[in-house]
Motif scaffolding. Sequence first.
Motif, PDB file in Angstrom:
ATOM      1  N   UNK A   7      51.326  91.882  -0.267  1.00 22.81           N
ATOM      2  CA  UNK A   7      51.374  90.717   0.623  1.00 22.81           C
ATOM      3  C   UNK A   7      52.570  90.830   1.554  1.00 22.81           C
ATOM      4  N   UNK A   8      53.743  91.126   1.002  1.00 21.57           N
ATOM      5  CA  UNK A   8      54.937  91.249   1.835  1.00 21.57           C
ATOM      6  C   UNK A   8      54.805  92.390   2.837  1.00 21.57           C
ATOM      7  N   UNK A   9      54.253  93.516   2.403  1.00 21.02           N
ATOM      8  CA  UNK A   9      54.062  94.658   3.309  1.00 21.02           C
ATOM      9  C   UNK A   9      53.104  94.295   4.440  1.00 21.02           C
ATOM     10  N   UNK A  10      52.025  93.619   4.098  1.00 19.59           N
ATOM     11  CA  UNK A  10      51.039  93.239   5.118  1.00 19.59           C
ATOM     12  C   UNK A  10      51.623  92.229   6.100  1.00 19.59           C
ATOM     13  N   UNK A  11      52.390  91.273   5.606  1.00 17.86           N
ATOM     14  CA  UNK A  11      53.010  90.285   6.495  1.00 17.86           C
ATOM     15  C   UNK A  11      53.990  90.957   7.449  1.00 17.86           C
ATOM     16  N   UNK A  12      54.793  91.862   6.920  1.00 18.29           N
ATOM     17  CA  UNK A  12      55.768  92.576   7.744  1.00 18.29           C
ATOM     18  C   UNK A  12      55.071  93.439   8.796  1.00 18.29           C
ATOM     19  N   UNK A  13      54.037  94.154   8.383  1.00 22.99           N
ATOM     20  CA  UNK A  13      53.293  95.005   9.322  1.00 22.99           C
ATOM     21  C   UNK A  13      52.572  94.164  10.368  1.00 22.99           C
ATOM     22  N   UNK A  14      52.053  93.013   9.967  1.00 23.73           N
ATOM     23  CA  UNK A  14      51.354  92.137  10.913  1.00 23.73           C
ATOM     24  C   UNK A  14      52.318  91.612  11.966  1.00 23.73           C
ATOM     25  N   UNK A  15      53.485  91.146  11.536  1.00 20.38           N
ATOM     26  CA  UNK A  15      54.490  90.678  12.502  1.00 20.38           C
ATOM     27  C   UNK A  15      54.893  91.811  13.437  1.00 20.38           C
ATOM     28  N   UNK A  16      55.092  92.996  12.888  1.00 16.85           N
ATOM     29  CA  UNK A  16      55.460  94.142  13.720  1.00 16.85           C
ATOM     30  C   UNK A  16      54.354  94.466  14.726  1.00 16.85           C
ATOM     31  N   UNK A  17      53.111  94.388  14.307  1.00 10.14           N
ATOM     32  CA  UNK A  17      51.993  94.652  15.215  1.00 10.14           C
ATOM     33  C   UNK A  17      51.947  93.615  16.330  1.00 10.14           C
ATOM     34  N   UNK A  18      52.090  92.352  15.973  1.00  8.46           N
ATOM     35  CA  UNK A  18      52.092  91.284  16.978  1.00  8.46           C
ATOM     36  C   UNK A  18      53.220  91.517  17.982  1.00  8.46           C
ATOM     37  N   UNK A  19      54.362  91.982  17.507  1.00 11.75           N
ATOM     38  CA  UNK A  19      55.520  92.172  18.375  1.00 11.75           C
ATOM     39  C   UNK A  19      55.452  93.440  19.226  1.00 11.75           C
ATOM     40  N   UNK A  20      54.361  94.193  19.115  1.00 17.08           N
ATOM     41  CA  UNK A  20      54.232  95.381  19.965  1.00 17.08           C
ATOM     42  C   UNK A  20      53.731  95.042  21.357  1.00 17.08           C
ATOM     43  N   UNK A  21      53.544  93.781  21.639  1.00 20.71           N
ATOM     44  CA  UNK A  21      53.099  93.385  22.978  1.00 20.71           C
ATOM     45  C   UNK A  21      53.879  92.150  23.419  1.00 20.71           C
TER      46      UNK A  21
END
Length: 181
Positions: A7-21
Amino acid sequence: MLFAHDTESALTATAALVNTVGPDLEGLPDVAALDEFFTAHSWTGRHEHTEAELSSVRALRPRLRRLWHAETDEVVAIVNGLLRESSALPQLIRHDDQPYHLHAVPRDAPLATRMAVEAAMALADLVRSGELSRLRICDHPDCDNVLVDLSKNRSRRFCDAGCGNRAAVTAYRARKAAGRS
């Protein structure tokens, strides 16, 4: 750890993905950048290294960003939509020296599908535990990046783009200027 590792890994990766734009940013300008993102966030399974895959991952970002701005009922609708569209069927899986964790689509599902489902599963955990307030927007006035506050005392205010350092420098300079007056 506040939540399960996946869960923590997915949340972190999701935030990072959102922040790529952003208005002046394209953090996934090409397939090589997606390859780096894939590796940096420890994604496993199918990865095609194609423009089509890059386009589908880019197309996912606005939908995921909406999760940081939505009320609970809308978050639930987005999460349920992502899971339904992907025909998600949660199962416990162990691979690559990782402990058991949930996968809801096969490892050979398209990368954008796996990213969407991982995000949806992690957000489902936040909704179920009443922790959506951990999804935040960076407090720096010149930044609209998203973040996930996984701190025990819920004190994280800035994203990973150096905004905390910029705010500290600004505050320091303001204190120094006030001391000279």
